[in-house]
Design a protein around this motif. Structure first.
Motif, mmCIF file in Angstrom:
data_model
loop_
_atom_site.group_PDB
_atom_site.id
_atom_site.type_symbol
_atom_site.label_atom_id
_atom_site.label_comp_id
_atom_site.label_asym_id
_atom_site.label_seq_id
_atom_site.Cartn_x
_atom_site.Cartn_y
_atom_site.Cartn_z
ATOM 1 N N UNK A 148 0.023 6.402 -14.898
ATOM 2 C CA UNK A 148 -0.801 5.521 -15.733
ATOM 3 C C UNK A 148 -0.021 4.267 -16.122
ATOM 4 N N UNK A 149 1.232 4.444 -16.460
ATOM 5 C CA UNK A 149 2.041 3.306 -16.891
ATOM 6 C C UNK A 149 2.229 2.307 -15.754
ATOM 7 N N UNK A 150 2.662 2.790 -14.588
ATOM 8 C CA UNK A 150 2.893 1.869 -13.474
ATOM 9 C C UNK A 150 1.590 1.232 -12.994
ATOM 10 N N UNK A 151 0.480 1.954 -13.108
ATOM 11 C CA UNK A 151 -0.801 1.382 -12.690
ATOM 12 C C UNK A 151 -1.098 0.080 -13.431
ATOM 13 N N UNK A 152 -0.672 -0.010 -14.671
ATOM 14 C CA UNK A 152 -0.904 -1.214 -15.455
ATOM 15 C C UNK A 152 0.191 -2.257 -15.312
ATOM 16 N N UNK A 153 1.140 -1.986 -14.406
ATOM 17 C CA UNK A 153 2.282 -2.889 -14.254
ATOM 18 C C UNK A 153 2.351 -3.568 -12.885
ATOM 19 N N UNK A 154 1.802 -2.941 -11.858
ATOM 20 C CA UNK A 154 2.095 -3.360 -10.486
ATOM 21 C C UNK A 154 0.828 -3.673 -9.690
ATOM 22 N N UNK A 155 1.013 -4.356 -8.554
ATOM 23 C CA UNK A 155 -0.129 -4.854 -7.782
ATOM 24 C C UNK A 155 -0.813 -3.791 -6.935
ATOM 25 N N UNK A 156 -0.093 -2.744 -6.545
ATOM 26 C CA UNK A 156 -0.709 -1.721 -5.697
ATOM 27 C C UNK A 156 -1.414 -0.681 -6.556
ATOM 28 N N UNK B 147 -1.248 -5.575 -2.234
ATOM 29 C CA UNK B 147 -2.033 -5.983 -3.394
ATOM 30 C C UNK B 147 -3.391 -5.295 -3.328
ATOM 31 N N UNK B 148 -3.756 -4.610 -4.396
ATOM 32 C CA UNK B 148 -5.105 -4.072 -4.504
ATOM 33 C C UNK B 148 -5.935 -5.040 -5.336
ATOM 34 N N UNK B 149 -7.061 -5.468 -4.776
ATOM 35 C CA UNK B 149 -7.964 -6.361 -5.504
ATOM 36 C C UNK B 149 -9.122 -5.597 -6.130
ATOM 37 N N UNK B 150 -9.056 -4.265 -6.088
ATOM 38 C CA UNK B 150 -10.142 -3.462 -6.642
ATOM 39 C C UNK B 150 -9.689 -2.554 -7.777
ATOM 40 N N UNK C 165 -0.165 -9.949 -14.726
ATOM 41 C CA UNK C 165 -0.218 -11.009 -13.723
ATOM 42 C C UNK C 165 -1.465 -10.998 -12.861
ATOM 43 N N UNK C 166 -2.372 -10.026 -13.089
ATOM 44 C CA UNK C 166 -3.537 -9.877 -12.218
ATOM 45 C C UNK C 166 -4.405 -11.129 -12.206
ATOM 46 N N UNK C 167 -4.555 -11.777 -13.348
ATOM 47 C CA UNK C 167 -5.450 -12.921 -13.416
ATOM 48 C C UNK C 167 -5.048 -14.002 -12.419
ATOM 49 N N UNK C 168 -3.759 -14.285 -12.354
ATOM 50 C CA UNK C 168 -3.280 -15.304 -11.410
ATOM 51 C C UNK C 168 -3.459 -14.845 -9.977
ATOM 52 N N UNK C 169 -3.061 -13.608 -9.691
ATOM 53 C CA UNK C 169 -3.134 -13.089 -8.321
ATOM 54 C C UNK C 169 -4.581 -13.066 -7.832
ATOM 55 N N UNK C 170 -5.511 -12.614 -8.671
ATOM 56 C CA UNK C 170 -6.917 -12.566 -8.279
ATOM 57 C C UNK C 170 -7.503 -13.962 -8.125
#
Length: 322
Positions: A41-49, A219-222, A228-233
């Motif tokens: 759960x923690x890494x899910x909110x930290x990383x792009x995959x 990178x998962x877009x879903x 940083x998701x806002x910039x990447x998306x």
């Protein structure tokens, strides 16, 4: 070199004169064990995959960004028992670990440096499958993972691999009559496959798309939100990213440092166009992965910004950026 599993004499004996399959010690690559009941759960909110896609038979390529979408690191993530394990170049793993620990105090998660437990090797070359089987592993396909006696073999491509091995087994392995090669041999292959890693001076400089991570399934877009998701998306859906990673080659004895400028010729003048991310040189054949304008073409004249200023030639990426 700071490692407890590879002696100075062993390192000095490693050769770039290899034919066929090889195994290369990678003392500059390290690992981090992420434990605790909240580790996923923690890494899910930290990383792009998307950590939810991680199983015991695969691994994930991902990035860790700051709030502006600039990368602290890119890495490979796998399961290890009830823990997660990340593998990355030392500089970037150190940077990400500091950030993960800072915010991890609010979650049930722990971080343990892997260099006291694991050694990292790179495998590749012609007929590498036979070498893999000789080492006791099934041969995984790209994105797959094979396990044997506590070791993990990650298939970055079908002929380019990372091996994470317990230290005692790594010391034993180094005593075996195997086709050992210098790390440079694997690093040249890494560049030729269009992969990169972040050295100290470039941490916090690039958004993931500048190193083609969208083309490398990193990178998962879903998935849900992450730092940083806002910039990447936005770069995916609204455009605006003007840079990408390219493979360059030169006949030169130079070995430029990460961040070295690359110039483009405009008429009779030269202007800074990009910078070196990683470079490796074997027998005066220089290979570079560099961030450049994404509209660059093989017809453009490029050179390394150095005293000898060797001409640089673009070679095709092994994947599509579209």
């Amino acid at each position: 070199m700071h490692t407890s599993w590879l002696t100075a004499d062993q390192y000095a004996s490693l050769s770039t004169q290899v034919q066929g399959a090889f195994i290369a010690p990678l003392p500059a690559f390290e690992s981090l064990l992420v434990g605790g009941i909240d580790n996923r759960k923690y890494l899910q909110g930290q990383i792009t995959c998307d950590v939810d896609q991680l199983t015991d038979s695969n691994f994930l390529h991902g990035a860790h960004c700051d709030a502006k979408g600039k990368m602290w690191s890119q890495f490979y993530l796998a399961t290890y028992g009830d823990q997660l394990i990340t593998v990355a170049f030392r500089d970037e793993l150190t940077a990400s670990t500091a950030q993960w620990k800072k915010f991890g105090v609010f979650s049930k998660v722990s971080f343990d440096a892997g260099q006291s437990q694991f050694a990292c090797f790179g495998l590749g070359g012609d007929n590498v499958a036979s070498l893999i089987q000789q080492l006791g592993f099934d041969v995984p396909k790209r994105g797959g993972l094979s396990r044997s006696n506590g070791a993990l073999l990650l298939a970055l491509t079908d002929d380019h691999f990372l091996l994470l091995m317990p230290l005692d087994d790594a010391r034993t392995l180094m005593q075996q009559p195997l086709p050992f090669a210098a790390p440079t041999v694997w690093l040249v292959q890494h560049i030729k496959h269009g992969f990169s890693y972040l050295e100290q001076g470039l941490i916090g400089e690039f958004v993931p798309q500048m190193l083609n991570l969208q083309a490398l399934d990193a990178i998962s877009f879903s998935k849900g939100c992450y730092i940083g998701q806002e910039t990447v998306a936005r770069l995916k859906y609204r455009g605006g990213n003007k840079r990408a990673a390219f493979i360059l080659q030169a006949d030169s004895a130079e070995l430029p440092a990460a961040g070295t400028d690359i110039d483009i010729q405009l008429g009779e003048n030269w202007r800074r166009s990009g910078q070196v991310v990683n470079a490796a040189n074997i027998h005066n054949q220089l290979w570079i992965i560099a961030v450049l304008p994404n509209d660059i073409t093989p017809a453009d004249s490029l050179r390394l910004s150095s005293d000898s200023a060797p001409a640089l030639h673009i070679t095709p990426l092994p994947y599509s950026l579209n």
